[in-house]
Design a protein around this motif. Structure first.
Motif, short mmCIF file in Angstrom:
data_model
loop_
_atom_site.label_atom_id
_atom_site.label_comp_id
_atom_site.label_asym_id
_atom_site.label_seq_id
_atom_site.Cartn_x
_atom_site.Cartn_y
_atom_site.Cartn_z
N ARG A 28 0.83 -1.20 0.00
CA ARG A 28 0.00 0.00 0.00
C ARG A 28 0.87 1.26 0.00
O ARG A 28 0.55 2.23 -0.68
CB ARG A 28 -0.93 -0.02 1.21
CG ARG A 28 -1.99 -1.11 1.13
CD ARG A 28 -3.06 -0.99 2.19
NE ARG A 28 -4.09 -2.00 1.97
CZ ARG A 28 -4.35 -3.00 2.80
NH1 ARG A 28 -3.67 -3.11 3.94
NH2 ARG A 28 -5.30 -3.88 2.52
N ARG A 29 1.96 1.21 0.72
CA ARG A 29 2.88 2.36 0.72
C ARG A 29 3.43 2.61 -0.68
O ARG A 29 3.49 3.74 -1.16
CB ARG A 29 4.02 2.11 1.71
CG ARG A 29 4.98 3.28 1.87
CD ARG A 29 6.19 2.88 2.69
NE ARG A 29 6.94 1.83 2.04
CZ ARG A 29 7.39 0.73 2.65
NH1 ARG A 29 7.15 0.52 3.92
NH2 ARG A 29 8.08 -0.18 1.97
N ASP A 30 3.83 1.53 -1.35
CA ASP A 30 4.39 1.66 -2.70
C ASP A 30 3.33 2.14 -3.70
O ASP A 30 3.65 2.92 -4.61
CB ASP A 30 4.97 0.33 -3.16
CG ASP A 30 6.23 -0.06 -2.40
OD1 ASP A 30 6.80 0.81 -1.71
OD2 ASP A 30 6.62 -1.23 -2.48
N LEU A 31 2.10 1.67 -3.56
CA LEU A 31 1.04 2.11 -4.46
C LEU A 31 0.78 3.60 -4.30
O LEU A 31 0.60 4.33 -5.28
CB LEU A 31 -0.24 1.31 -4.20
CG LEU A 31 -0.26 -0.12 -4.75
CD1 LEU A 31 -1.43 -0.90 -4.18
CD2 LEU A 31 -0.32 -0.12 -6.27
N LEU A 32 0.77 4.09 -3.06
CA LEU A 32 0.58 5.52 -2.83
C LEU A 32 1.77 6.32 -3.38
O LEU A 32 1.59 7.39 -3.97
CB LEU A 32 0.38 5.80 -1.34
CG LEU A 32 -0.98 5.34 -0.79
CD1 LEU A 32 -0.96 5.34 0.74
CD2 LEU A 32 -2.10 6.23 -1.30
N ALA A 33 2.97 5.78 -3.20
CA ALA A 33 4.15 6.45 -3.75
C ALA A 33 4.08 6.54 -5.27
O ALA A 33 4.56 7.51 -5.87
CB ALA A 33 5.42 5.71 -3.33
N SER A 34 3.44 5.55 -5.90
CA SER A 34 3.36 5.55 -7.36
C SER A 34 2.50 6.68 -7.90
O SER A 34 2.64 7.06 -9.07
CB SER A 34 2.81 4.20 -7.86
OG SER A 34 1.41 4.09 -7.63
N ILE A 35 1.61 7.24 -7.06
CA ILE A 35 0.82 8.41 -7.48
C ILE A 35 1.31 9.67 -6.78
O ILE A 35 0.59 10.67 -6.68
CB ILE A 35 -0.70 8.19 -7.24
CG1 ILE A 35 -1.01 7.90 -5.77
CG2 ILE A 35 -1.23 7.10 -8.15
CD1 ILE A 35 -2.49 7.90 -5.46
N GLY A 36 2.54 9.61 -6.26
CA GLY A 36 3.17 10.81 -5.71
C GLY A 36 2.67 11.22 -4.34
O GLY A 36 2.78 12.39 -3.98
N ALA A 204 2.73 14.77 -5.89
CA ALA A 204 3.56 15.75 -5.18
C ALA A 204 5.02 15.66 -5.61
O ALA A 204 5.60 14.59 -5.67
CB ALA A 204 3.46 15.53 -3.66
N GLY A 205 5.58 16.81 -5.93
CA GLY A 205 6.99 16.87 -6.31
C GLY A 205 7.29 16.33 -7.68
O GLY A 205 8.45 16.19 -8.06
N ARG A 206 6.27 15.99 -8.48
CA ARG A 206 6.50 15.41 -9.80
C ARG A 206 6.49 16.44 -10.91
O ARG A 206 6.52 16.09 -12.08
CB ARG A 206 5.43 14.34 -10.08
CG ARG A 206 5.43 13.20 -9.04
CD ARG A 206 6.76 12.51 -8.97
NE ARG A 206 6.79 11.52 -7.91
CZ ARG A 206 6.48 10.23 -8.07
NH1 ARG A 206 6.13 9.80 -9.26
NH2 ARG A 206 6.54 9.39 -7.07
N PHE A 207 6.41 17.73 -10.56
CA PHE A 207 6.34 18.78 -11.58
C PHE A 207 7.69 19.50 -11.68
O PHE A 207 8.31 19.83 -10.67
CB PHE A 207 5.25 19.79 -11.25
CG PHE A 207 3.85 19.20 -11.27
CD1 PHE A 207 3.14 19.14 -12.45
CD2 PHE A 207 3.29 18.67 -10.12
CE1 PHE A 207 1.87 18.59 -12.49
CE2 PHE A 207 2.04 18.11 -10.15
CZ PHE A 207 1.32 18.07 -11.33
N ARG A 208 8.14 19.72 -12.91
CA ARG A 208 9.40 20.45 -13.12
C ARG A 208 9.15 21.94 -12.94
O ARG A 208 8.14 22.48 -13.37
CB ARG A 208 9.93 20.20 -14.53
CG ARG A 208 10.32 18.74 -14.79
CD ARG A 208 10.80 18.58 -16.21
NE ARG A 208 11.17 17.20 -16.49
CZ ARG A 208 11.58 16.77 -17.66
NH1 ARG A 208 11.63 17.63 -18.69
NH2 ARG A 208 11.91 15.51 -17.85
N SER A 209 10.10 22.60 -12.31
CA SER A 209 10.00 24.05 -12.18
C SER A 209 10.36 24.69 -13.50
O SER A 209 11.25 24.23 -14.23
CB SER A 209 10.95 24.53 -11.08
OG SER A 209 12.28 24.16 -11.37
N SER A 210 9.66 25.77 -13.85
CA SER A 210 9.91 26.42 -15.13
C SER A 210 11.06 27.41 -15.02
O SER A 210 11.46 27.81 -13.95
CB SER A 210 8.63 27.15 -15.57
OG SER A 210 8.21 28.03 -14.57
#
Length: 210
Positions: A28-36, A204-210
């Protein structure tokens, strides 16, 4: 606003937990990590004995809610509780007690279709939101020699129904109708909906800063 859309202001850096997971399950921890979704882990120990004549879907949802509620007083984060049951012929299969019990479980599942019910409960500003997802899994015929070898791997010992679809037992699965991730431990589509309704950020944290 659509249920999955979130404004950039709610995105938080990786490594900053946004959710408390009331489960020790690494799956369950890994599944949640997979969606950030970064989590802190705070397992809840509740009595998992089914009530008399309790339907399986009511049973797993009751446990998911109980696990979430038990952890609420121990954290300031929203809490996710979950429970999974393997059901065949209307009977709930727990985790195998020993090798003989695991062999009996897999023999009963062999060549047949069973149901995997996974319930999710999330606490937050909206109170406690929950759902239960049913997935139908068809097993091919499993030989007794395969069952014995599978037990020796150690994988089925702590798994509901005595098998792990994401592991070595994948070779036993002929068909699946429904949510694969629910069989692993969390139905990600429905879980994401509940998280968004409670304001918990995904990606969360999966977006590149412009």
């Amino acid at each position: 606003m659509p249920p999955f859309q979130q404004p950039p202001s709610v995105i938080t850096p990786v490594g900053n937990p946004v959710l408390c997971l009331a489960s020790a399950s690494p799956r369950r921890r890994d599944l949640l990590a997979s969606i950030g979704v970064e989590v802190s882990v705070l397992p809840s120990d509740v009595d998992e004995t089914p009530l008399a004549d309790e339907p399986a879907d009511v049973y797993v949802e009751r446990l998911a809610i109980a696990k979430a509620k038990l952890a609420v007083s121990k954290t300031t984060l929203p809490v996710l509780g979950s429970d999974t049951a393997v059901v065949i012929d209307g009977a709930i299969m727990g985790k195998p007690r020993d090798e003989q019990n695991a062999a009996a479980m897999l023999a009963q599942l062999s060549g047949r279709t069973h149901q995997v019910l996974t319930a999710v409960a999330v606490t937050g500003p909206q109170g406690v939101l929950s759902c239960c997802v049913t997935t139908h899994v068809k097993m091919r015929v499993i030989q007794q020699t395969e069952i014995a070898r599978y037990w020796q791997t150690g994988e089925p010992a702590d798994k509901a129904g005595g098998y792990a679809i994401q592991g070595l037992a994948a070779v036993f699965v002929e068909e699946i109708h429904g949510s694969h991730s629910a069989v692993v431990g969390l139905p990600l589509f429905e879980t994401t909906r509940l998280l968004c309704q409670q304001g918990v950020p995904i990606w969360a944290g999966r977006f590149r800063s412009s």
